[in-house]
Design a protein around this motif. Structure first.
Motif, PDB file in Angstrom:
ATOM      1  N   HIS A 198       0.838  -1.209   0.000  1.00  0.00           N
ATOM      2  CA  HIS A 198       0.000   0.000   0.000  1.00  0.00           C
ATOM      3  C   HIS A 198       0.870   1.256   0.000  1.00  0.00           C
ATOM      4  CE1 HIS A 198      -3.459   2.538   0.823  1.00  0.00           C
ATOM      5  NE2 HIS A 198      -2.816   3.067   1.841  1.00  0.00           N
ATOM      6  N   ARG A 199       1.947   1.250   0.763  1.00  0.00           N
ATOM      7  CA  ARG A 199       2.852   2.401   0.779  1.00  0.00           C
ATOM      8  C   ARG A 199       3.437   2.664  -0.614  1.00  0.00           C
ATOM      9  NH1 ARG A 199       5.640   4.371   5.488  1.00  0.00           N
ATOM     10  NH2 ARG A 199       4.633   3.691   7.402  1.00  0.00           N
ATOM     11  N   LEU A 200       3.839   1.600  -1.299  1.00  0.00           N
ATOM     12  CA  LEU A 200       4.433   1.777  -2.612  1.00  0.00           C
ATOM     13  C   LEU A 200       3.437   2.380  -3.594  1.00  0.00           C
ATOM     14  CD1 LEU A 200       6.546  -1.488  -3.093  1.00  0.00           C
ATOM     15  CD2 LEU A 200       7.238   0.714  -2.142  1.00  0.00           C
ATOM     16  N   GLN A 201       2.161   2.105  -3.385  1.00  0.00           N
ATOM     17  CA  GLN A 201       1.131   2.631  -4.269  1.00  0.00           C
ATOM     18  C   GLN A 201       0.746   4.067  -3.937  1.00  0.00           C
ATOM     19  OE1 GLN A 201      -2.056  -0.163  -3.806  1.00  0.00           O
ATOM     20  NE2 GLN A 201      -1.126  -1.719  -5.104  1.00  0.00           N
ATOM     21  N   THR A 202       0.863   4.440  -2.670  1.00  0.00           N
ATOM     22  CA  THR A 202       0.294   5.727  -2.229  1.00  0.00           C
ATOM     23  C   THR A 202       1.332   6.792  -1.901  1.00  0.00           C
ATOM     24  OG1 THR A 202       0.169   4.912   0.065  1.00  0.00           O
ATOM     25  CG2 THR A 202      -1.772   4.598  -1.328  1.00  0.00           C
ATOM     26  N   GLU A 203       2.550   6.403  -1.483  1.00  0.00           N
ATOM     27  CA  GLU A 203       3.549   7.407  -1.104  1.00  0.00           C
ATOM     28  C   GLU A 203       4.134   8.052  -2.354  1.00  0.00           C
ATOM     29  OE1 GLU A 203       6.635   6.420   1.599  1.00  0.00           O
ATOM     30  OE2 GLU A 203       5.275   5.932   3.249  1.00  0.00           O
ATOM     31  N   SER A 204       4.055   9.357  -2.414  1.00  0.00           N
ATOM     32  CA  SER A 204       4.608  10.089  -3.558  1.00  0.00           C
ATOM     33  C   SER A 204       6.025  10.543  -3.240  1.00  0.00           C
ATOM     34  CB  SER A 204       3.736  11.296  -3.885  1.00  0.00           C
ATOM     35  OG  SER A 204       3.664  12.172  -2.767  1.00  0.00           O
ATOM     36  N   SER A 205       6.806  10.707  -4.280  1.00  0.00           N
ATOM     37  CA  SER A 205       8.188  11.125  -4.096  1.00  0.00           C
ATOM     38  C   SER A 205       8.644  11.901  -5.322  1.00  0.00           C
ATOM     39  CB  SER A 205       9.095   9.906  -3.883  1.00  0.00           C
ATOM     40  OG  SER A 205      10.449  10.303  -3.825  1.00  0.00           O
TER      41      SER A 205
ATOM     42  N   SER B 146      14.279   3.394   3.867  1.00  0.00           N
ATOM     43  CA  SER B 146      13.399   4.552   4.053  1.00  0.00           C
ATOM     44  C   SER B 146      12.949   5.164   2.735  1.00  0.00           C
ATOM     45  CB  SER B 146      14.103   5.617   4.898  1.00  0.00           C
ATOM     46  OG  SER B 146      15.262   6.085   4.229  1.00  0.00           O
ATOM     47  N   ARG B 147      13.600   4.789   1.630  1.00  0.00           N
ATOM     48  CA  ARG B 147      13.300   5.396   0.330  1.00  0.00           C
ATOM     49  C   ARG B 147      12.405   4.437  -0.460  1.00  0.00           C
ATOM     50  NH1 ARG B 147      19.719   5.710   0.066  1.00  0.00           N
ATOM     51  NH2 ARG B 147      19.202   3.537   0.522  1.00  0.00           N
ATOM     52  N   THR B 148      11.117   4.740  -0.521  1.00  0.00           N
ATOM     53  CA  THR B 148      10.176   3.825  -1.178  1.00  0.00           C
ATOM     54  C   THR B 148      10.503   3.647  -2.656  1.00  0.00           C
ATOM     55  OG1 THR B 148       8.642   5.674  -1.488  1.00  0.00           O
ATOM     56  CG2 THR B 148       8.263   4.250   0.405  1.00  0.00           C
ATOM     57  N   THR B 149      11.009   4.692  -3.300  1.00  0.00           N
ATOM     58  CA  THR B 149      11.350   4.566  -4.725  1.00  0.00           C
ATOM     59  C   THR B 149      12.463   3.559  -4.938  1.00  0.00           C
ATOM     60  OG1 THR B 149      12.789   6.512  -4.433  1.00  0.00           O
ATOM     61  CG2 THR B 149      10.610   6.874  -5.383  1.00  0.00           C
ATOM     62  N   VAL B 150      13.416   3.520  -4.010  1.00  0.00           N
ATOM     63  CA  VAL B 150      14.520   2.562  -4.120  1.00  0.00           C
ATOM     64  C   VAL B 150      14.012   1.139  -3.891  1.00  0.00           C
ATOM     65  CG1 VAL B 150      16.725   1.841  -3.131  1.00  0.00           C
ATOM     66  CG2 VAL B 150      16.241   4.270  -3.443  1.00  0.00           C
ATOM     67  N   PHE B 151      13.170   0.958  -2.877  1.00  0.00           N
ATOM     68  CA  PHE B 151      12.656  -0.381  -2.616  1.00  0.00           C
ATOM     69  C   PHE B 151      11.808  -0.865  -3.787  1.00  0.00           C
ATOM     70  CE2 PHE B 151       9.721  -3.533  -0.942  1.00  0.00           C
ATOM     71  CZ  PHE B 151      10.603  -4.384  -0.279  1.00  0.00           C
TER      72      PHE B 151
END
Length: 615
Positions: free
Chosen positions: A25-32, A116-121
């Protein structure tokens, strides 16, 4: 090494969605604003660069990204029971290697992976095969901007994680130097001066927590006196949060002190330890631990420890128990199993659980006032899933040959759909070759969802030309899946409870079509519709005749033709329809509340709770 093959990437995504839904859900909703670039390096692996409007930062260098990331593992062998933390895991090279090391090495250890970096994960899912990590009981993932805070909260809450040595390894910063800071209990390995301050901070905080962990554990053990515990209940509820809240309110109304737990299974299995049951007892020693919905969020070790100290352990299965992996050793810890449908009592008795009782569902809403006249938004409504997404999910866990379980002839499907609910259940178990194994259990679940889908299509197609509104998943909008029913689809489901209640009370006719798992039971949808003041036209089950006066409190149908006939009849007979809805509401509010169910549950358990508390 380039990106993973599409099937492996898809497998990563499926595992993440199933085992770590919060991260998915975080990967879908957290913007960066960050952009990740994956760059082939000279050693054949992928480097990674993170860019924003102001700077570019190498996550893995373009020289030898994997070799540099794995350099802290030289001369490193985790000890038995050690906690290893991968800090800023990057593309997952180090975390994946540690999983391999754990699988092939002599010692078992826990692994916490922090990024901590969702884009990296998100990018790492294209690079590293996480099979063996995402579904590991001994691995815990913390992803997102608050990952550091959640790491420290985790270690504060579960001090037994710090019993043994702790090692922190940097998972993504290129290795320009190597040093080690060690004491008897804590090790930190860092790879570059630029990361030392962050890692030093983590080391300092964790070491402070570790210094206090023995004292905290001792304090928790001193609170274990079972005196005056018979009216304290811990409700373990990972499913149906709104209904779980109503259940807890019912216990409270009956004079019980209530602690509600809704822990993800990934956390429960990771922290499992001979001391992990202490988390349940923080506010006092319970007399009863009740798992609600399905499989408990307490570990087997927790259940053993609690039961050995006189706590009564029970489970109320609000869903088909076939849906959950339930090892015999876990079932053996139950003092009582409650099932929503009496058919499933045999499931437990065949596995040696003699104390099993049927406890029906209840309405899970706060009943609103009766709807005002002329407030209807739908003539006829149906709220429910196609089940297609579950068919796909369950099928992915089966070997390819076993997925053919739904490859049935048209004649066979027609024959199955005309069976009674009990005959259908027995035939499904035969077709799935059910023998108690996990593989046959999954085949049965796929078949159950497939036939539930076909049953719903069969009934609803017969009233598709009437003013019918369908609410549910987006597959209702796919003509290949549902045919001409797409014209009835309202394009959405409903948010429970508010939107769901509003639909029930503002539909002239609410149609209920049971899932195939309901052999002789009333679902929460039935109770909620009636409690909301809605008129219910339901598919037949024998229990409806035992609980309600048919034609006075509820209406039923046995066939598609009867559904159509009664829908037309009650659209034209408004006074009779509203009278049935009112009498059905009065019946349910009086007899199908959570207070009713909890009172019955406690009646069954009262002698055991009293005896255990005294002991």
């Amino acid at each position: 090494m380039t990106r993973l093959s599409p099937p492996t990437i898809e497998r990563n995504i499926q595992l993440l969605s199933r085992e770590w839904p919060e991260i998915a859900h975080r990967l879908q909703t957290e913007s960066s604003t960050d952009t990740v670039q994956l760059i082939p390096a000279k050693d054949g692996f992928l480097a990674c660069r993170l860019s924003d409007s102001k700077q570019q930062v190498w996550i893995h260098s373009d020289r030898a990204p994997r070799q540099e990331t794995l350099s802290p593992l030289r001369d490193f062998q985790p000890g038995e029971g050690e906690l290893v933390i991968v800090w800023q895991s990057g593309l997952g090279y180090l975390a994946s290697e540690l999983c391999t090391l754990r699988a092939n090495g002599p010692n078992w250890f826990r692994l916490i992976v922090v990024e901590s970096r969702t884009t990296v994960f998100r990018a790492s899912l294209q690079v590293t095969n996480y099979d063996g990590l995402l579904n590991s009981r001994s691995t815990y993932l913390l992803v997102g901007s608050d990952a550091e805070d959640r790491l420290l909260s985790l270690l504060k809450r579960f001090p037994w994680l710090l019993k043994n040595r702790v090692t922190v390894l940097p998972g993504s910063i290129p290795s320009t130097s190597f040093s080690s800071i060690r004491n008897s209990q804590f090790v930190i390995r860092n790879s570059s001066p630029s990361t030392l301050s962050t890692l030093e901070h983590i080391r300092t905080v964790v070491q402070e927590l570790q210094d206090r962990s023995k004292e905290e554990l001792a304090s928790l053990h001193t609170r274990l006196s079972p005196e005056a515990s018979s009216h304290r209940v811990v409700v373990s509820a990972g499913l149906y949060p709104a209904h779980a809240q109503r259940l807890c309110e019912a216990f409270h109304c009956l004079g019980w002190e209530v602690v509600q737990r809704m822990e993800p299974s990934s956390l429960t299995r990771f922290v499992e330890d001979p001391d992990s049951f202490l988390d349940v007892c923080r506010g006092g020693f319970p007399g009863l631990v009740l798992s609600f919905g399905g499989k408990s969020d307490l570990s087997l070790e927790d259940l053993r420890q609690l039961r050995s100290r006189g706590v009564t352990v029970a489970a109320w299965f609000y869903d088909n128990p076939f849906r959950f992996p339930l090892p015999d050793e876990e079932l053996s810890q139950l003092d009582e199993a409650f099932v929503f449908d009496r058919y499933y009592e045999s499931f437990f008795r065949e596995r040696g659980i003699r104390a099993c009782a049927t406890l029906p569902a209840a309405f899970g809403i706060s009943p609103p006032p009766a709807p005002p006249p002329d407030s209807y938004l739908e003539e006829i409504s149906f709220l429910g899933s196609t089940g297609i997404d579950r068919i796909v999910r369950f099928s992915h866990d089966l070997p390819p040959d076993d997925r053919e379980v739904t490859n049935l002839s048209r004649e066979t499907i027609t024959r199955l759909l005309e069976m009674s609910s009990l005959e259908l259940r027995e035939e499904m178990e035969r077709l799935a070759g059910y023998d108690g194994s996990d593989l046959s259990r999954l085949r049965l679940l796929v078949l159950e969802e497939f036939l539930s889908y076909r049953i719903r299509i069969r009934y609803l197609t017969g009233i598709a030309d009437l003013p019918l509104g369908i609410y549910g998943d987006t597959n209702w909008g796919n003509p290949k899946a549902v045919g001409n029913l797409t014209s009835c689809y309202r394009g959405k489901g409903t948010r429970f409870p508010d939107e769901t209640i509003e639909l029930y009370r503002t539909s002239k006719i609410n149609v209920n079509i049971f899932h195939a798992q309901c052999i002789d039971s009333v679902t929460t949808r039935v109770y909620d519709t009636l409690a909301a003041g809605g008129f219910l036209l339901s598919e037949y089950r024998p229990i409806l005749e035992r609980e309600f006066e048919i034609g006075k409190e509820i209406e039923i149908f046995h066939t598609p033709d009867e559904l159509r006939e009664k829908a037309l009849h009650y659209l034209q007979n408004e006074k009779k329809r509203e009278q049935i809805a009112q009498q059905g509401r009065e019946k349910v509010l009086h007899s199908a509340s959570y207070e009713n169910r909890v009172f019955r549950l406690l009646e069954i358990l009262k002698d055991r709770i009293g005896k255990r508390a005294e002991s």
